[in-house]
Each structure stands twice: as structure tokens, then as C-alpha cells.
Write an enzyme that holds these catalytic residues in place. Structure first.
Site, PDB file in Angstrom:
ATOM      1  N   HIS A   2       0.858  -1.381  -0.263  1.00 53.46           N
ATOM      2  CA  HIS A   2      -0.036   0.088   0.010  1.00 53.46           C
ATOM      3  C   HIS A   2       0.679   1.263   0.156  1.00 53.46           C
ATOM      4  O   HIS A   2       0.329   2.236  -0.494  1.00 53.46           O
ATOM      5  CB  HIS A   2      -1.033   0.107   1.081  1.00 53.46           C
ATOM      6  CG  HIS A   2      -1.809  -1.051   0.986  1.00 53.46           C
ATOM      7  ND1 HIS A   2      -2.894  -0.941   0.383  1.00 53.46           N
ATOM      8  CD2 HIS A   2      -1.807  -2.482   1.243  1.00 53.46           C
ATOM      9  CE1 HIS A   2      -4.053  -1.972   0.474  1.00 53.46           C
ATOM     10  NE2 HIS A   2      -3.336  -2.792   0.584  1.00 53.46           N
ATOM     11  N   SER A  23      -5.159 -14.336  10.195  1.00 53.37           N
ATOM     12  CA  SER A  23      -5.124 -13.371   9.347  1.00 53.37           C
ATOM     13  C   SER A  23      -5.401 -11.882   9.542  1.00 53.37           C
ATOM     14  O   SER A  23      -6.413 -11.772  10.643  1.00 53.37           O
ATOM     15  CB  SER A  23      -6.252 -13.812   7.991  1.00 53.37           C
ATOM     16  OG  SER A  23      -6.204 -12.769   7.037  1.00 53.37           O
ATOM     17  N   ASP A  67     -11.919  -4.996   0.188  1.00 56.45           N
ATOM     18  CA  ASP A  67     -10.825  -6.248   0.329  1.00 56.45           C
ATOM     19  C   ASP A  67     -11.865  -7.486   0.302  1.00 56.45           C
ATOM     20  O   ASP A  67     -13.148  -7.443   1.007  1.00 56.45           O
ATOM     21  CB  ASP A  67     -10.286  -5.845   1.730  1.00 56.45           C
ATOM     22  CG  ASP A  67      -9.552  -7.533   2.425  1.00 56.45           C
ATOM     23  OD1 ASP A  67     -10.058  -8.376   1.909  1.00 56.45           O
ATOM     24  OD2 ASP A  67      -9.227  -7.086   3.486  1.00 56.45           O
ATOM     25  N   HIS A  87      -7.378 -10.028   7.468  1.00 58.47           N
ATOM     26  CA  HIS A  87      -8.414  -9.909   6.604  1.00 58.47           C
ATOM     27  C   HIS A  87      -9.797 -10.398   6.804  1.00 58.47           C
ATOM     28  O   HIS A  87      -9.842 -11.397   7.759  1.00 58.47           O
ATOM     29  CB  HIS A  87      -8.299 -10.340   5.196  1.00 58.47           C
ATOM     30  CG  HIS A  87      -6.917  -9.501   4.611  1.00 58.47           C
ATOM     31  ND1 HIS A  87      -6.832  -8.675   3.846  1.00 58.47           N
ATOM     32  CD2 HIS A  87      -5.578  -9.883   4.568  1.00 58.47           C
ATOM     33  CE1 HIS A  87      -5.877  -8.066   3.390  1.00 58.47           C
ATOM     34  NE2 HIS A  87      -4.842  -8.838   3.960  1.00 58.47           N
TER      35      HIS A  87
END
Lengths: 558, 558
Positions: free
Chosen positions: A76, A365, A194, A367
Site C-alpha cells: 500500500h 489473518s 477487500d 483480513h
């Protein structure tokens, strides 16, 4: 472009390597959302990094009003130092930790003085050109991550990448659900989100569960504990510090990026340790093995990282031995499975106990999983949804999931935008309307973009069957062979054991050239002779070996 | 060797690529157990196959009494045609399907006439030299798989690779538990067993569960169904045939190995279909899409296999389109994740629905999980255990698991033998006593072993930074440059855009050679000039580009 619509474009190379830079454009103003690097795939031989392709922005740099950075991960912020100059040094906005990390990169490249950096607060809105930007905090595997709610003349655009709902994160700051709920009441036009963990059912477990797993290991490990994770996973490092303190171990940071990022995080207060907890590598000798914890890089099996070097007994201060416990606090990124596996095998060979994998509880994770992705949609109820940060298959499965939530989300509400897709939006409209050029811009060694597709294709060919060069000196006056043909080959056959093949190849060249000189013995056309040698040698070698090395003739006129 | 002990040696290359050939030796007699190929790792560039290293057997061929084959998978029979000649054509023993498959390979290589093949029955013992061999049936992902109980003068050796306890297999033949129980009463000395799934808890689900998942897909898919699996997974093919018949679809076999292996299996009765179920690819046009099922190769994302070609719209008769359902009935082998992922993405792009992955139920492993591995030990209670068919980490975790079963298995009962480990056994003794040479023997193109480590290392170097050649013709009488230096480069920089760099490199060479000729202007030492060019150019290029292409100088004397 229709001036009363907003444009949204994910930039980047091939879809499979990600699209970690977005263009939000309205009328004469552009806002860039993130500016990350992508990591090369296995067949991009010798390439270190892949940059987003900014062709679309080349003749629009004067429109760029700023770059918003969501968080400090390489995918990013990593392209900022490579591209900031080409983008005309627009001002950069990010939270404290993100700005800290990007500053370090800019400083390394001597670009810090030319760049304007704005540190933002995750509860304070600000204006960039005509865009009103409201950041809001989200939980992720690095602290100080935010999403952006951006008010444009056509509606509210929410950019929310790399997030999960973690109600018990390490830094005590869960995703700002209240902010999301309030945004949901404002009828958002577009949500960019995402979707990489859409294949996982339920919820991603909290960071807190990793702390529990660490405590069990710290309570029982008989010798040193060596933990590997991403250097940027600041919360994970904090968890190790806390376990070390709770179980009376000193902690060492190993690996250049682990040291660098941790230094920034300590300086800014995102990492905290009691005085005396951290020691330098050379101080380890003063402690017993069961008083030591080492936090290092190399969780992806990267050959030069600290853990791989320890596994090869090539790391100063830490040689793996019986009684060591090594913890992989990370999941292999697709493509790294084999190298991770190799490091694990070597660690076991040296006598370590190795803790890794899905059931060990030492990693979660950063995410969101399926139920979280659905919860976000239930909170925000956007008109259009653009899933990203995943392969094409994740985007398709995400759309399937959204459509399964009922009529509130009709099929046309989910846009599957690959790199370069130009989307346009207004209150009545939301669709992919075109495509801008995106290619892969490779970074290799020091320079950007000088390794292009031709070079990578050559490397692929060289890596398959090697290369064979034919060099011959000819008399420019009559075309007679003066010296050679000489043959040099690499990666094709082992030359010392293939003298017959090499000699036969030379004969083939001699015959081909003799025929030529009889045809025209006055002028010498080097290009033609080159082509001729290439053809006859390629054909001969394929007939003899069923392989196709790259054949490179070089004719010297003397 | 101590003559009153039995020797056991796993042959093969590096541990990570498997050890699929075993030597069992007693006094003057050798029995070979399996003879498989291994698949290359990602950094063995351009290599098609890796063979076991038979150095140990080179001066012992007259001792070899026979080869026992456990089942028809490539990693157990694939090296037979490559090595049978070097082994002196010993007789081969295997079940009907295994012999059928190895015959086809030998025929292709014109070696069938010279080879003695014995078809064995899985309930009938036989003698090879001094060894009494009792085969017994085990369930695996190919029918007609067996283990071998081999009576040697020092005790009973059980070779049991690639198995699971499946009480409801497709062919109706579960693992012969009664045979195992009876062997357990005979006090086995050594057990060699598969351990690759030791990381998985519980039991591997039965093949029957895959049939249920297929039925659900066949009952609901709106268009064509395309299923990919290993061509050798004969039971899986049979399951698809049965689902096709149950739901009124015709079935097509696509991909060369799928057609070849299925033909053998049909001929021998291991595959059964009602007349009219199977059709040829060109006949598909006569049917509606929901009357078609295609069984194909390519489940590992292999670029030239049928499924990858379909995903690239490059396969005759089957172009993927909206409404197709594609089923991956296989798990990616480590290293293949990225290519499988790419094929899945492309299939989604073309509009197919794709069914894959752990939770979909369309694949089960052919190997035993933890509870099955323990059950086997409870049945057999061997004195020594040699785990194999896994990485080193699997062997270590297997030993941990065994030791967890209590004092009946002391630590010294589990031997972690990597490729080349020489183990010796008798009633009182069981230990690794030495190591024989094992390397990687590569097969590439047509020839065996002519791609050696040097060639593969060169390819690795070429693939990283490419190659740059410097060619110069010098006058052999005085060392002056007659032509050149010329520079050709591939995979390093794009030459057309790097003229400055190329010119500067030429200057560097000229300067270096001029210095030389001033030092000694009488004799020309080509080797020295070569070395000199290599050094100065390598250094110059690293300084300018931070890359290290392979530099190859070629000096021609004219």
C-alpha cells in the site's frame, strides 16, 4: 469523460499481482488511494518488485491533489518512493505510523525534503481539493490502519481495504463500527472493499487468540524460542514482547526490516516494552537458553532473511540447535509454500521443534472472512460494490456471496474491475465504461522499468533450455571463415561431456556457410549469415536433443 | 556389510523430492521395492523428471533378484523404463493393473521384449530368491494397490506405501485389515510406511464421500460439467462415469494420459461403463450441454494439459463458456498452487462456475491421516518403523506421534532415513549405519542424466540476471584487437534501450586489453584475456546496475 460523473480506476499490472493503487477522479481533480508495490510471480524471473502502471496519470499529473495512504504495508505504500517524482510530488496523507514508515522510505531515497507529508487523525476529517475525506479506524495486522469515506459531488465513496472486525485486537482499537454504522445512514454510493478471504467461512479469529497460543509455547518451551513473522506485523511483535515479559525471557530483534520497522514503531509508541526486555544479539550469551526469545524475519522462506540463514547455520549469534522452538507466525503467501517447507525441514533436521500451520493457533489473518464481509454490507448498504485485493476468483465468489444476501443487492451492483478498468459513477449510474493501459513495471536491482517484458521473456527461455552461442569471424572481402566457428553454451548441455555434439554443431555451421559463399562470393550480408546460422543450428539441436536452447549467432567481420 | 543382517536403503535424490525406490539386501541377494520418478522442484529449471540415483546398485546388479511394484502411480513405476537396462533387466512383480501400466511404458520405449513381467495375485505369496513375499491389498487412489510382507532370514519386513483405511472404496476392496492383523501376530521386524498426511488429524474421508459430492453437482449443474483429476486416479474416473450414468450425461475423456490410462483400465476391467456412455470429443455437438460430462487432465495447472488449454480457449471441441461447471477433483501438489490458481481465475473469467478446494468435498486424499497411521501401528506392532513418502518434517512429526503412543515404541524404534541412508537390521539390531551416494539424476528432453547440476545451476543464474557475452577477435601475433569487442546480451537489459551501457562496457574491455598488450606484446594468452574481460566487465556492470549477469567472454585469434 462525462464531467458530472466520478471516475474510479484500479491501476496495476496483471490482475493476479494485485491492483494496489486507485485513481478517484472528478472533473479536474484526482485523488490517489494507496500506492503499493506488488510482489513478482514465480515466472517473472529475477524481478524484485512490480510497480503499478501510471500511464493513465502521465498527462494528468497537474490534476493530482493528493495521495491517501490507508496503512503502512508494502503493498500500500511501497511504490511511493518509486513514483512520487513522476506524479509531481503531490501531498501525502496518512496516520502517524503510516507517515513514519513512508518517511523512512523517502529518506532512504533522498526524497524526503521534496515531499509534503500530512499526518492525519483517524477521527478528524480533512479536505483535499474538492474531496471531503473522513478517515475511520479499522483493525488489521498493522496498527493505525484506516478506511476513507470520501464525499464527492456525485456521492459518498468508501475505500476500505485490508480490514477485519476484531473486537479484541492487540492495540485495544477495534474497527470503528460506530463510524461504519453512521456512514451507512448516509446512503453510500460506492464501497471498495477487500475480498481476499471470501473462501473462508465464519469470522477471522481475533489477534487475542494468538497471544494465548504464544503463552502456551512460552510456558512450555525448554530452550530458546525463535518466532518469525512479517516485520510490519507490529501487533504480533507486541504480543511476543508481552509473552516474553510474562515468562521472564529477554527478546532479540533479528533481520534488517524487523529492526528498522520496530525502531519506528517504538519511537512512535506503537511498540512498548519494559526497560531491559530488549537485548542486542551479542548479549544473548549472558543468558540461559530458556531466557531468550528471538523475533525475526523469514516467515516466507525468503532465502536471505534471518530465519532461512539460521536454518542454514549461516546467521551470526543464532545457530539452530536441539531444544530450540521455532514458531512460524504467518501463512505462506501463494507461491512461497515450497520455500517455507524447505526451511521447516531444515529446522527439524537441526533438532528444533517447529510450530506452524493452520491448527497451531500461532497466526490469524488480517483480513475479513465471509461473515464479516456480509456484516460490513449490512452496515453500509452501498449502491455499488467493487471487491478487490484478491484474485479474480475471489471477486467472483464475493459477488456470489453478495447476491446470496437478497434483492437489496442486484447483480449490477457488484462491479468486477480488473487492473485498468475505468468505472464511472453518479447517483443514477455505476458501470465499467472502458479500460486504460496497464502493464507490469518491473523493478530489478537499482533501476525502475528497465527490465521489461522482453528481458523477462528472455530469462524464461534461458531458464528452460539454456543458451548456445555460435561465433565466427569472416573475411569481409570474400565471406571466407577466418576463425571459428566457436561454440559456447550455458544451461543447455554440460559442455565437457558433449564434445561430439559441439563438434557436430560446428560442422553444421561450416556446411551452411560454405553453401552461402558459393552462392554469393562478393558481398557479405551479416544479418543473413546470422539468420542462417540460427536456423540450421536450432533445427540441428532440436533433432539431436529435443531441446530448444536460445541460439545466438555472432558474426564478426575482420 | 555384516552378512547376518538385512540392509534397507531408500534411493533417490535430495530428501525433498522423495525416495521412491528401495533396496532390500540380504547376503548376496537384493530385492528392489518400487522404481518411481520424482517431479522436479521449481528451481530445477527446465528439468522434466528426477530419477533415483542407482550408484549403490552399479556394481551389485548381479545380486538383483527382482523388482516389486506396489501400485501404478508415476512416483512408483515411472523410472522402470529409464533404469531397467542399467539394473540388468531383473524380473518385475506387480498386480494386474500395475503390470498393465508398466507394460505400456516399456512398450513405448521398445523394452517390453527384454523384460520379464510377473502378474501377482494380492492373496498369493511367491518367492524371489531367498525372499518369501506375501502381497496384501490396500486402498489407495488407484485400484490394485498392494503392500508387501517380506520374510527375510532376520525377520519380517513390511513395505506399506501409499495406503489408507477406506471401508467404502469405489472398487469395493477396502484395505485387507485381516491380513494386517495376522501379520501383527508374526512379530514384524521392520515396517516401512507412508507418513505424508501426519499433519492431518483424524481419518481421511472415504472415496464414497466424493461420489456424493459429484451427485450433487450432476443433479444441479445447468450446462456442461468438466472434471479434472490425475489420469491415474482410476477410481475417480469410475465415480464420474457412475454419476454421468445416473444423471443421463455422456462422458468424454480428454488429455493424452487420461485416454491412455483409461484405455488400459477399461481393457482390464478396472473401469466399467454402460455401452453408449462414453463418446468421442467430436460427438459432443450432437448433445445438449446438460447431457455432457468431460473428464480431463490438468488438475495441477500444468500449462499443456487439457484443462489449462480449455481455460486459454486453445482446446479443440471444448471452449469454456457461461454455464459450464468445472470441478477440480485434486489438491494442488506443493509448488503448483500459483499455476492452479491462475487456471481457476481464467475459468471464472470465461464465465464458468468453478468448484475446488478443501470444503467442496470433490476430492479426498489417497493417504492415511493420523488416526489411521496409529491404527496401523496398533495392528502391526513392529520393532522398527521407517516413515517415508513425506518431507523431513513429516518424518519428525510421525516420530513424535509414535512416541506419543507410549512405551511400546521407544525412541530408537523410529528411524528417520533420508535418501541414501543405509539401515541394517537383525533380531537384536536396527540402526542407520552409513550412507551411500545419492544425487539428482535429471531427465530433460530425450536423454537421461545429461542435464547435471552444472547445467541446472547455470540456468538458475541465467534466469536471475541474464547473460552478457563479449566477443573480440585479436591478432594472434601481436595481441591487437582486429574486430570487436562486440556485445550480445539476453535477459539482462533491453539492448535497444541500453546503448550507452553497452558502449561503456565496450570501452571498459578496450581499456583492459590495451593495458594487457602493453604488458606483454609478444605472446597472447587467451585464457588470461578471457579471465581479464570477465573480471572487469562483471565489476563494471555490477557498479552500474547492481546486477550480476553471467559474463561470457570469447576471444578469437585470427
Amino acid at each position: 469523460m462525462t464531467t458530472n460523473r466520478a471516475r474510479l480506476i484500479p491501476l496495476g499490472g496483471a490482475a493476479e499481482v494485485g491492483r494496489n493503487m486507485w485513481v478517484l477522479e472528478y472533473a479536474d481533480e484526482i485523488l490517489i488511494l494507496d500506492c503499493g508495490v506488488m510482489f513478482p510471480e514465480a515466472d517473472m524471473l529475477g524481478v524484485d518488485l512490480v510497480l503499478p502502471d501510471i500511464t493513465y496519470l502521465r498527462d494528468r499529473t497537474e490534476k493530482i491533489k493528493g495521495i491517501l495512504l490507508s496503512h503502512g504495508h508494502e503493498d500500500h505504500i511501497g511504490a511511493v518512493p518509486h513514483l512520487i517524482g513522476d506524479l509531481g510530488f503531490p501531498p501525502i496523507y496518512g496516520t502517524r505510523l503510516t507517515i513514519g514508515m513512508v518517511s523512512a522510505k523517502l529518506k532512504e531515497r533522498k526524497l524526503l525534503d521534496q515531499t509534503t507529508l500530512h499526518t492525519i487523525d483517524d477521527r478528524q476529517s480533512f479536505r483535499v481539493g474538492l474531496f471531503e475525506v473522513e478517515p475511520f479506524h479499522v483493525a488489521h495486522s498493522i496498527p493505525d490502519t484506516v478506511g476513507f469515506a470520501i464525499t464527492t459531488p456525485v456521492g459518498l465513496v468508501i475505500y476500505l481495504t485490508d480490514w477485519k472486525f476484531d473486537h479484541t485486537p492487540v492495540d485495544g482499537k477495534p474497527t470503528d463500527i460506530d463510524a461504519l454504522a453512521r456512514l451507512g445512514h448516509r446512503n453510500p454510493l460506492v464501497l471498495i472493499t477487500d475480498c481476499v478471504r471470501v473462501e473462508s467461512r465464519g469470522y477471522t479469529p481475533s489477534e487475542a487468540t494468538v497471544g494465548e497460543a504464544f503463552d502456551t509455547i512460552f510456558a512450555t518451551a525448554p530452550g530458546r524460542i525463535i518466532l518469525a513473522t512479517f516485520a510490519s506485523n507490529v501487533s504480533r511483535v507486541q504480543q511476543v514482547i508481552e509473552s516474553a515479559q510474562a515468562y521472564g525471557r529477554k527478546m532479540v530483534l533479528a533481520g534488517r526490516s524487523m529492526e528498522n520497522i520496530s525502531r519506528i514503531a517504538f519511537d512512535m509508541g506503537f511498540l512498548k516494552a519494559e526497560p531491559g526486555t530488549l537485548i542486542r544479539p551479542h548479549e544473548m550469551n549472558s543468558y540461559m537458553d530458556d531466557q531468550i526469545a528471538v523475533m525475526c524475519t523469514g516467515s516466507q522462506g525468503e532465502p536471505m532473511a534471518a530465519l532461512s540463514r539460521m536454518a542454514n547455520r549461516d546467521y551470526p549469534h543464532v545457530k539452530i540447535k536441539d531444544g530450540d522452538t521455532v514458531v512460524f507466525s504467518a501463512t505462506p503467501i501463494p507461491g512461497n509454500e515450497v520455500s517455507v517447507s524447505r526451511v521447516i525441514n531444515n529446522l527439524f533436521r537441526l533438532g528444533a521443534d517447529v510450530v506452524y500451520g493452520g491448527t497451531s493457533g500461532v497466526h490469524v489473518s488480517g483480513h475479513a472472512a465471509q461473515e464479516e464481509l456480509k456484516m460490513l454490507l449490512a452496515l453500509l448498504r452501498p449502491t455499488y460494490i467493487v471487491p478487490f485485493h484478491g484474485d479474480y476468483r475471489h471477486m467472483v465468489l464475493y459477488r456470489k456471496m453478495v447476491l446470496g444476501m437478497g434483492e437489496q443487492f442486484p447483480p449490477e451492483s457488484v462491479l468486477l474491475a480488473e487492473g485498468g478498468s475505468i468505472m464511472e459513477f453518479d447517483a443514477e449510474f455505476g458501470r465499467i465504461v472502458g479500460k486504460t493501459h496497464v502493464g507490469n513495471i518491473y523493478v530489478d536491482g537499482t533501476s525502475v522499468g528497465d527490465v521489461d517484458n522482453v528481458v523477462v521473456r528472455d530469462r524464461q527461455m534461458l531458464s528452460k533450455d539454456g543458451i548456445l552461442m555460435v561465433v565466427v569471424s569472416i573475411d569481409s572481402t570474400n565471406g571466407n571463415i577466418v576463425a571459428g566457428p566457436d561454440i559456447v553454451s550455458r544451461g543447455f548441455v554440460y559442455m565437457r561431456q558433449s564434445t561430439d555434439l559441439i563438434e557436430a554443431t560446428k560442422d553444421t555451421v561450416r556446411k551452411a556457410l560454405n553453401n552461402d559463399s558459393s552462392e554469393s562470393n562478393t558481398t557479405v550480408d551479416t544479418a543473413f549469415v546470422n539468420r542462417k546460422i540460427k536456423d540450421v543450428v536450432s533445427e540441428f539441436l532440436y533433432r539431436e536433443t529435443r531441446r530448444r536452447p536460445m541460439v545466438l549467432p555472432l558474426v564478426m567481420e575482420v
